[in-house]
Design an enzyme around this catalytic site. Structure first.
Site, PDB file in Angstrom:
ATOM      1  N   GLU A  37       0.874  -1.167   0.000  1.00 27.44           N
ATOM      2  CA  GLU A  37       0.000   0.000   0.000  1.00 27.44           C
ATOM      3  C   GLU A  37       0.919   1.225   0.000  1.00 27.44           C
ATOM      4  O   GLU A  37       1.803   1.329   0.860  1.00 27.44           O
ATOM      5  CB  GLU A  37      -0.890   0.003   1.250  1.00 27.44           C
ATOM      6  CG  GLU A  37      -1.852   1.168   1.214  1.00 27.44           C
ATOM      7  CD  GLU A  37      -2.763   1.281   2.426  1.00 27.44           C
ATOM      8  OE1 GLU A  37      -2.748   0.393   3.296  1.00 27.44           O
ATOM      9  OE2 GLU A  37      -3.490   2.291   2.481  1.00 27.44           O
ATOM     10  N   ARG A 263       5.416 -12.974   9.509  1.00 33.90           N
ATOM     11  CA  ARG A 263       6.104 -11.733   9.169  1.00 33.90           C
ATOM     12  C   ARG A 263       7.448 -11.668   9.882  1.00 33.90           C
ATOM     13  O   ARG A 263       7.677 -12.368  10.862  1.00 33.90           O
ATOM     14  CB  ARG A 263       5.233 -10.523   9.475  1.00 33.90           C
ATOM     15  CG  ARG A 263       4.875 -10.354  10.930  1.00 33.90           C
ATOM     16  CD  ARG A 263       3.714  -9.380  11.113  1.00 33.90           C
ATOM     17  NE  ARG A 263       4.071  -8.020  10.794  1.00 33.90           N
ATOM     18  CZ  ARG A 263       3.466  -7.285   9.849  1.00 33.90           C
ATOM     19  NH1 ARG A 263       2.496  -7.787   9.125  1.00 33.90           N
ATOM     20  NH2 ARG A 263       3.823  -6.052   9.648  1.00 33.90           N
ATOM     21  N   LYS A 273       4.539   0.534   9.323  1.00 36.93           N
ATOM     22  CA  LYS A 273       4.610   1.844   8.685  1.00 36.93           C
ATOM     23  C   LYS A 273       4.018   2.928   9.572  1.00 36.93           C
ATOM     24  O   LYS A 273       4.520   4.044   9.635  1.00 36.93           O
ATOM     25  CB  LYS A 273       3.890   1.802   7.333  1.00 36.93           C
ATOM     26  CG  LYS A 273       4.742   1.193   6.239  1.00 36.93           C
ATOM     27  CD  LYS A 273       4.037   1.217   4.903  1.00 36.93           C
ATOM     28  CE  LYS A 273       3.072   0.069   4.806  1.00 36.93           C
ATOM     29  NZ  LYS A 273       2.466  -0.084   3.491  1.00 36.93           N
TER      30      LYS A 273
HETATM   31  P1  ATP Z   1       2.899  -2.298   7.933  1.00 42.01           P
HETATM   32  O1  ATP Z   1       2.219  -3.052   9.014  1.00 42.01           O
HETATM   33  O2  ATP Z   1       4.345  -2.086   8.141  1.00 42.01           O
HETATM   34  O3  ATP Z   1       2.204  -1.035   7.566  1.00 42.01           O
HETATM   35  P2  ATP Z   1       1.589  -3.598   5.862  1.00 42.01           P
HETATM   36  O4  ATP Z   1       1.397  -5.056   5.893  1.00 42.01           O
HETATM   37  O5  ATP Z   1       0.433  -2.744   6.192  1.00 42.01           O
HETATM   38  O6  ATP Z   1       2.859  -3.260   6.694  1.00 42.01           O
HETATM   39  P3  ATP Z   1       1.644  -3.444   3.045  1.00 42.01           P
HETATM   40  O7  ATP Z   1       2.070  -2.321   2.199  1.00 42.01           O
HETATM   41  O8  ATP Z   1       0.221  -3.812   3.065  1.00 42.01           O
HETATM   42  O9  ATP Z   1       2.144  -3.109   4.495  1.00 42.01           O
HETATM   43  O10 ATP Z   1       2.556  -4.718   2.784  1.00 42.01           O
HETATM   44  C1  ATP Z   1       2.892  -5.213   1.523  1.00 42.01           C
HETATM   45  C2  ATP Z   1       3.286  -6.654   1.675  1.00 42.01           C
HETATM   46  O11 ATP Z   1       4.398  -6.768   2.553  1.00 42.01           O
HETATM   47  C3  ATP Z   1       2.161  -7.465   2.266  1.00 42.01           C
HETATM   48  O12 ATP Z   1       2.024  -8.656   1.522  1.00 42.01           O
HETATM   49  C4  ATP Z   1       2.611  -7.734   3.667  1.00 42.01           C
HETATM   50  O13 ATP Z   1       2.109  -8.964   4.115  1.00 42.01           O
HETATM   51  C5  ATP Z   1       4.135  -7.744   3.537  1.00 42.01           C
HETATM   52  N1  ATP Z   1       4.762  -7.374   4.797  1.00 42.01           N
HETATM   53  C6  ATP Z   1       4.544  -6.268   5.546  1.00 42.01           C
HETATM   54  N2  ATP Z   1       5.256  -6.295   6.679  1.00 42.01           N
HETATM   55  C7  ATP Z   1       5.970  -7.448   6.661  1.00 42.01           C
HETATM   56  C8  ATP Z   1       6.895  -8.082   7.561  1.00 42.01           C
HETATM   57  N3  ATP Z   1       7.240  -7.499   8.717  1.00 42.01           N
HETATM   58  N4  ATP Z   1       7.417  -9.269   7.195  1.00 42.01           N
HETATM   59  C9  ATP Z   1       7.083  -9.842   6.036  1.00 42.01           C
HETATM   60  N5  ATP Z   1       6.223  -9.326   5.152  1.00 42.01           N
HETATM   61  C10 ATP Z   1       5.661  -8.149   5.453  1.00 42.01           C
HETATM   62 MG    MG Z   2      -1.414  -3.118   5.200  1.00 42.70          MG
END
Ligand code: ATP
Ligand code: MG
Length: 559
Positions: A37, A263, A273
């Site tokens: 995102e 994760r 984020k």
């Molecule tokens: P955050 O919680 O940091 O905002 P998010 O999951 O909301 O992360 P996205 O932009 O939706 O962020 O993530 C893009 C991809 O990266 C998704 O498939 C998510 O599952 C993966 N991802 C995010 N954080 C991690 C992590 N700590 N380890 C592995 N994969 C991750």
């Molecule tokens: Mg997300």
């Protein structure tokens, strides 16, 4: 990818794909996606997902799409889109022409929503957000149906059109899938799939005032793009039933499946984020690319290399159990990478003046220094030497214990690539601090060996005063004082390390370092691996960041 990197270990997702290929599922295609995102900068957790998704595609001769999951207009921005692209490229991955945006599918998603309504499988709910929450029930009690649940198809179609046309106020209506208010899985209790947001979108501008929710958008985007294996993190495990429900109840161009892995959690680090945005906005760090940040931009500026990050992601593996990774795993991959590649150089971070009294005053000379002790192919350079040099304050001790193998009064040490010197006098200021040493050198030990075979216990680094380049060197420590900054739901800001950066503005470098280019890496002998700062570098005042110490001494010496 170079052959030096750790081979990718197998994991449960590879096993699933291999099995699918054996059964000729999806006609033998493998198509993955990385779906960020664009609401912030990518972090090292995302690197794990990037390496996994692009790695799977490469291994099985498939494709990996870069898809921006941009359905929250208020939080997203093209600045983030651009930084995400730059980060993925820097990590060494190429999505070729496979760049997509969920917002490109808004028309199609709208049609899918109409289809669900027409089948009697979606309805417009006019309950308030608060009531919807209350009606949803809890883990232990079932939900109860909204009074609007049995609206007719015609009424729903008309209301949904009014939502789209901006005729209904934000928060006054949502579109919900009609599934099962008594389901043990709360995600299946008539989830909201569209909401009204009268906000400008960074790509579709004011075309839409209704936006699809993640659970509706993601699976359909996968189906539209022909994704075969939709790999995401474990928090989406409970959403899989909804993923499948949406796909199974609509006529989609393909049938993707979701798989979840744990994760990445890293010690002394927060990976979210939202939390990272807080650090930037509240000024705890100097921006997204502050070298203390776990963002890709931050670790890049700190001096991590793409190869070391990829290697790290391979080493930690892909599993279904949540663990925390020790930060030394990350630092060790960088040490291994830079040990092979980084040229050596000399720099003195906290200088102490040394006058070599028997060295002629008006003379200087150039000494040969190897750029890499194990790799002669990296060549040699000249290092200037003269009567006045600087050594590290730590490398001198007036009354030294026997085990102190550096310089002390009356003892002899080797100056790296130069001569043996003996300290003959210590000069102090009024506060009794050592401010200068007087030494003698043995001209016969040029190059570092005594013709009479006498040995010295220590070798120290140095820089010639007349030739030295003044620089700023930044040393970094953990951003938090606790391994798990969020333990027990604590606000991680309470355990920020107040001493996470030390700025040494009077460091002295051997002159060859002034020619460094931004992002060049060096091993400063005996001090660690350093990277020329990409933001504040100035040819008049070089700035280096310490990426990592030479050995994993943190915790023992705290640096
Ligand atoms: P955050 O919680 O940091 O905002 P998010 O999951 O909301 O992360 P996205 O932009 O939706 O962020 O993530 C893009 C991809 O990266 C998704 O498939 C998510 O599952 C993966 N991802 C995010 N954080 C991690 C992590 N700590 N380890 C592995 N994969 C991750
Ligand atoms: Mg997300």
């Amino acid at each position: 990818m170079s052959e030096k990197e750790t081979p990718v270990p197998s994991n449960f997702i590879r096993k699933i794909i291999s099995e699918d290929l054996r059964n000729n599922k999806n006609d033998g295609r493998v198509h993955t996606r990385f779906p960020p995102e664009p609401n912030g900068y990518l972090h090292i957790g995302h690197a794990k997902s990037i390496c996994l998704n692009f790695g799977l595609a490469a291994e099985y001769q498939g494709n990996c799409n870069l898809r921006f999951d941009d359905t929250n207009p208020e939080k997203e921005d093209t600045e983030y889109v651009e930084s995400i692209k730059a980060n993925v490229r820097w990590l060494g991955f190429d999505w070729q022409e496979n760049e997509y945006f969920a917002s490109d599918y808004f028309d199609k998603l709208y049609q899918f929503a109409l289809d669900l309504i027409s089948q009697g499988k979606a309805y417009v709910d006019s309950l308030s957000a608060e009531d919807i929450r209350e009606y949803r029930g809890t883990l232990t009690s079932p939900g109860k149906p909204s009074p609007y649940r049995d609206r007719s198809v015609e009424e729903n179609l008309s209301l949904f059109e009014q939502m789209r046309d901006g005729k209904i106020e934000e928060g006054s209506a949502v579109l919900r899938a009609k599934i099962d208010m008594a389901s043990p899985n709360i995600n299946m209790r008539d989830p909201v799939i569209y909401r009204i947001r009268k906000a400008r979108h960074h790509r579709t501008a004011d075309k839409w005032c209704i936006y699809p929710m993640y659970d509706f958008t993601h699976c359909l985007s996968d189906a539209i793009e022909g994704i075969t294996h939709s790999v995401c993190t474990l928090e989406f495990e409970d959403h899989r039933a909804l993923y499948d429900w949406v796909i199974d109840n609509l006529d989609t161009p393909s049938r993707p499946y979701q798989y979840e892995f744990a994760r990445l959690n890293l010690d002394y680090t927060v990976l979210s984020k939202r939390k990272l945005i807080e650090l930037v906005r509240e000024g705890h760090v100097n921006g997204w690319d502050d070298p203390r940040m776990p963002t890709i931009a931050g670790i890049r500026r700190r001096g991590f290399t793409p190869a070391s990050i990829r290697d790290f992601c391979n080493r930690i593996g892909v599993t279904k159990s949540d663990t925390r990774i020790d930060i030394s795993v990350l630092e060790n991959t960088l040490r291994e990478d830079l040990d092979k590649r980084a040229p050596r150089a000399m720099a003195v971070l906290k200088p102490l003046k040394v006058v070599i009294e028997n060295y002629p005053e008006s003379e200087d000379e150039e000494l040969d220094a190897a750029n890499h002790p194990q790799n002669p192919d990296m060549g040699k350079r000249k290092v200037p030497f003269s009567r006045v040099i600087y050594i590290e304050q730590d490398d001198f001790m007036e009354d030294a214990p026997k085990k102190f193998f550096r310089l002390s009064l009356g003892r002899e040490v080797r100056l790296r690539y130069a001569y043996f010197i003996t300290c003959t006098e210590v000069i102090k200021n009024e506060q009794d601090e050592v401010i200068e040493l007087r030494c003698t050198y043995d001209p016969a030990t040029k190059g570092g060996n005594a013709p009479d075979g006498r040995k010295v216990k220590g070798t120290i680094h140095w820089v010639s005063e007349a030739h030295a380049v003044k620089a700023e060197v930044r040393l970094y420590d953990r951003l938090y004082t606790e391994a798990n900054p969020e333990q027990g739901g604590r606000d991680s800001r309470e355990v920020l390390n107040p001493a996470s950066v030390e700025i040494l503005s009077g460091a002295l470098l051997e002159p060859s370092l002034a020619l460094a280019k931004v992002e060049d890496h060096f091993q400063f002998e005996r001090l660690g691996y350093f990277c020329a700062d990409s933001k504040d570098w100035d040819s008049d005042k070089p700035v280096f960041n310490r990426a990592v110490t030479l050995r994993d001494t943190w915790g023992k010496m705290n640096r």
